[in-house]
Design a protein around this motif. Sequence first.
Motif, PDB file in Angstrom:
ATOM      1  N   PHE A  62      20.530  14.914  28.305  1.00 19.86           N
ATOM      2  CA  PHE A  62      20.470  14.161  26.863  1.00 19.86           C
ATOM      3  C   PHE A  62      19.993  15.421  26.348  1.00 19.86           C
ATOM      4  O   PHE A  62      20.056  14.887  25.138  1.00 19.86           O
ATOM      5  N   GLU A 134      25.716   6.022  34.905  1.00 15.78           N
ATOM      6  CA  GLU A 134      25.163   5.227  33.765  1.00 15.78           C
ATOM      7  C   GLU A 134      23.811   4.961  34.434  1.00 15.78           C
ATOM      8  O   GLU A 134      22.460   5.182  34.634  1.00 15.78           O
ATOM      9  N   LEU A 139      19.123  10.388  36.073  1.00  9.70           N
ATOM     10  CA  LEU A 139      19.539   9.568  34.433  1.00  9.70           C
ATOM     11  C   LEU A 139      18.184   8.677  34.379  1.00  9.70           C
ATOM     12  O   LEU A 139      17.972   8.118  33.297  1.00  9.70           O
ATOM     13  N   TYR A 140      18.321   7.820  35.767  1.00 13.80           N
ATOM     14  CA  TYR A 140      16.794   7.013  35.496  1.00 13.80           C
ATOM     15  C   TYR A 140      15.818   7.341  35.408  1.00 13.80           C
ATOM     16  O   TYR A 140      14.827   6.672  34.571  1.00 13.80           O
ATOM     17  N   LYS A 143      14.979   9.273  31.723  1.00 12.61           N
ATOM     18  CA  LYS A 143      15.089   8.392  30.004  1.00 12.61           C
ATOM     19  C   LYS A 143      14.021   7.475  30.496  1.00 12.61           C
ATOM     20  O   LYS A 143      13.155   6.971  29.353  1.00 12.61           O
ATOM     21  N   ARG A 144      13.148   8.178  31.553  1.00 10.50           N
ATOM     22  CA  ARG A 144      11.736   6.767  32.021  1.00 10.50           C
ATOM     23  C   ARG A 144      10.911   8.465  31.486  1.00 10.50           C
ATOM     24  O   ARG A 144      10.157   8.232  30.917  1.00 10.50           O
ATOM     25  N   GLU A 147      10.499   8.285  27.550  1.00 11.50           N
ATOM     26  CA  GLU A 147       9.893   7.412  27.471  1.00 11.50           C
ATOM     27  C   GLU A 147       9.294   7.187  27.411  1.00 11.50           C
ATOM     28  O   GLU A 147       7.193   7.106  26.269  1.00 11.50           O
TER      29      GLU A 147
END
Length: 283
Positions: A62, A134, A139-140, A143-144, A147
């Motif tokens: 990212f 994806e 990536l999983y 992303k978390r 967050e």
Amino acid sequence: MNETTLDYDGDGGYLWKVVNGETTMYLLGSIHLGHEKFFPLATEIEEAFENSDVILPEINMFEAEVDKEKINKMALFDDNTTLDDVLSEEFYAKLSDIFEAHGMPVETFNHYQPWFVEGLLADLVTKQSVLTPEYGVDLYFLKRALEDDKEIVDLETIETQYEVLSGFSMDTQVQVLESYIETYEEQADWLNQLGYNWVHGNNNSNRDAFVKQLSDRLESVDKEYKEEFNDTRNINMANKLDEILQNDSGQTYFVMVGSAHVVIDPSVPSELEEKGYKIERIY
């Protein structure tokens, strides 16, 4: 390939734990392509992430800044050599057929080195596989991590990864590309099977099959390929993790690297063991 009969509903992953003083480090062997049915992963893996303060991926996708001009310069031949000079006539013709089927004239890429062209073929194969970036495990969790506002620290950079690929001798690059061209029609199935074996890796037969897939790939070319693509990188990663453990910040770290880096010796876990750490396999 758009369909597969393989069942991707599993727990997945290979997880180790290292403790030094007040510092805990979890080490996950992940996979960069995945399937939506992968998730959630095993409770042990999910809890290790939840309990961690700092996330260490190979690259934080990212925030990674790609210098396209620099990469393009690395990818091009630095003299008057062209791809058809280094590939055999047979393999150049096969490559031309593959590219043509995707509306990509081979002449467009004639000034690019084999390592870069092999990457283009890999992108085509990924699109034929049922696995996608994806749903990649990295990536999983990234992303978390964003967050949850967890700290993210890269183990490598995109530039260093490209430097490894572009640093191979021309003989090695040609071997890798010609091998990929030769087996191109089988590559999507290979990827699908890799994902299946990974997500069912808690089963010994699937784990063995997964390790064999990776070993065969790394050892299918000459010695230089495995040493630079896997071994040297593992040693460098282990050295960075050793520094963190020795610093003993009292934090909990969640490291996630491609599974080849944890199951093919000299692996990151085996290198940490060499440094005197006790490595506990917890999943």
